[in-house]
Design an enzyme around this catalytic site. Sequence first.
Site, short mmCIF file in Angstrom:
data_model
loop_
_atom_site.label_atom_id
_atom_site.label_comp_id
_atom_site.label_asym_id
_atom_site.label_seq_id
_atom_site.Cartn_x
_atom_site.Cartn_y
_atom_site.Cartn_z
N GLY A 1 0.78 -1.23 0.00
CA GLY A 1 0.00 0.00 0.00
C GLY A 1 0.81 1.28 0.00
CD GLU B 1 1.50 -8.79 1.75
OE1 GLU B 1 1.95 -9.93 1.59
OE2 GLU B 1 0.34 -8.55 2.11
N GLY C 1 3.12 -3.54 -4.05
CA GLY C 1 2.88 -3.88 -5.45
C GLY C 1 2.99 -2.64 -6.33
NE ARG C 2 -1.89 1.71 -6.64
CZ ARG C 2 -2.88 1.55 -7.52
NH1 ARG C 2 -2.77 2.04 -8.73
NH2 ARG C 2 -3.98 0.92 -7.17
CB CYS D 1 -19.77 2.92 -27.69
SG CYS D 1 -19.04 2.26 -29.19
CE1 TYR E 1 -3.29 -3.90 -7.96
CE2 TYR E 1 -1.73 -2.12 -7.57
CZ TYR E 1 -2.33 -3.30 -7.17
OH TYR E 1 -1.96 -3.87 -5.99
C1 LIG Z 1 -3.05 -5.70 -3.12
C2 LIG Z 1 -2.33 -6.17 -1.95
C3 LIG Z 1 -1.02 -5.76 -1.70
C4 LIG Z 1 -0.30 -4.75 -2.56
O1 LIG Z 1 -0.89 -3.49 -2.45
P1 LIG Z 1 -0.25 -2.23 -3.23
O2 LIG Z 1 -1.19 -1.11 -2.93
O3 LIG Z 1 -0.20 -2.59 -4.68
O4 LIG Z 1 1.11 -2.01 -2.67
C5 LIG Z 1 -0.35 -6.32 -0.64
N1 LIG Z 1 -0.96 -7.22 0.17
C6 LIG Z 1 -2.24 -7.62 -0.02
C7 LIG Z 1 -2.83 -8.62 0.90
C8 LIG Z 1 -2.96 -7.11 -1.07
O5 LIG Z 1 -4.23 -7.49 -1.24
#
Ligand SMILES: *Cc1c(COP(=O)(O)O)cnc(C)c1O
Length: 376
Positions: A212, A246, A248-249, A322, A351
Amino acid sequence: MLTDRLRTWMGETPRLPAFVYDLDALGAHARRIRDAVPVEVFYAAKANPDAPVLRTLAPHVDGFEVASGGEFRHVRDVLPDARLAFGGPGKTDSELDLDADRLHVESPFELARLAAKRREADVLLRVNLAVDREDVALAMSGPFGMDPVLIEECHAILASAPWLRLRGVHAHLASGLDVPDALAQSREILDWARPWAEKAGVEDPEFNLGGGMAVDYASPARTFDWETYGREIARLVRPGETLRIEPGRAVTAYCGWYVTEVLDVKPAHGRWYAVLRGGTMHLRTPVTKQHDQPFTVVPGRTGGSAAPAVRDAEITLVGQLCTPKDVFARDVPVAEIGVGDIVAFGMSGAYGWNISHRDFLMHDPPGFHYLVSEVP
Ligand SMILES: *Cc1c(COP(=O)(O)O)cnc(C)c1O
């Protein structure tokens, strides 16, 4: 924002639209995170599970977080030796059979179903602590994990299933966290999880603090301050513990572009529109986030002198769908834009393609290109 490499690639008249991933830049960014953060880093594969992206990240992360059986098999296929943590709500029976290095359990019922399999597994219990800060982009309130009352039911289940090894606690409470928010949240998680794990008799506990980390689409240059975050996180670590994040983004967002071209330019009721090849069925990010996707216009005017163009205007960039929702960016000032120009949307590496409703209207799919000195 455009790199020289991307400009060179665009000059080679590629077929558009296309996603372009700069894997060298991604590797360097992942190394920056690795160097700055003194805890384990698992990449959340759902942000972008593209195989060359995963292979580029592999040397710089400790493992991967997967959120479904499909993601599990995909990442295993691409990286057979990677450590995998499997989380996510509503696991099926076959998903509970998967041989993950860590299983993040979401409810007492899920734990009981796992226990009934009478197989060994390394488990983190996912806790759902209330997040009451208003400024986070997305609080993961709702059905994720167990609140502090419900999680107490796990003690009895674990006591009757010695083949399950409780390793610690997992939490992913919000996304869109800047450094102070991420640190405040990490402290909250640890303040709750340490005594809980001790009471549960966990030796050498693991605490997964979630992902996050914020990505600011309005200011692409302002990346999450991994160095400050890492310095402060280092002060939270205690001997014998393993801390893990963990993200991601914030790992992959910056390495990707969605590149396309202008098909038409016209005014409608006082607003200028540029219609682009492709659409948000390829890059759904600006629709889901309700933001303007950052972009650069590269003049390539191939439309001829009769083709429309506009100068010093506010432009709304739309795709070929459309539906009025097919908007990449709204009323953004541009010096000039016309038919045949190339538009490169930055911050499209997370994403993007993988969350998009790609078959809607059945336009041609985008191409995929990798800028890299050595293909991973
Ligand atoms: C989606 C998710 C993440 C990654 O979140 P980001 O906002 O992309 O960093 C990490 N852990 C869990 C459990 C998630 O569902």
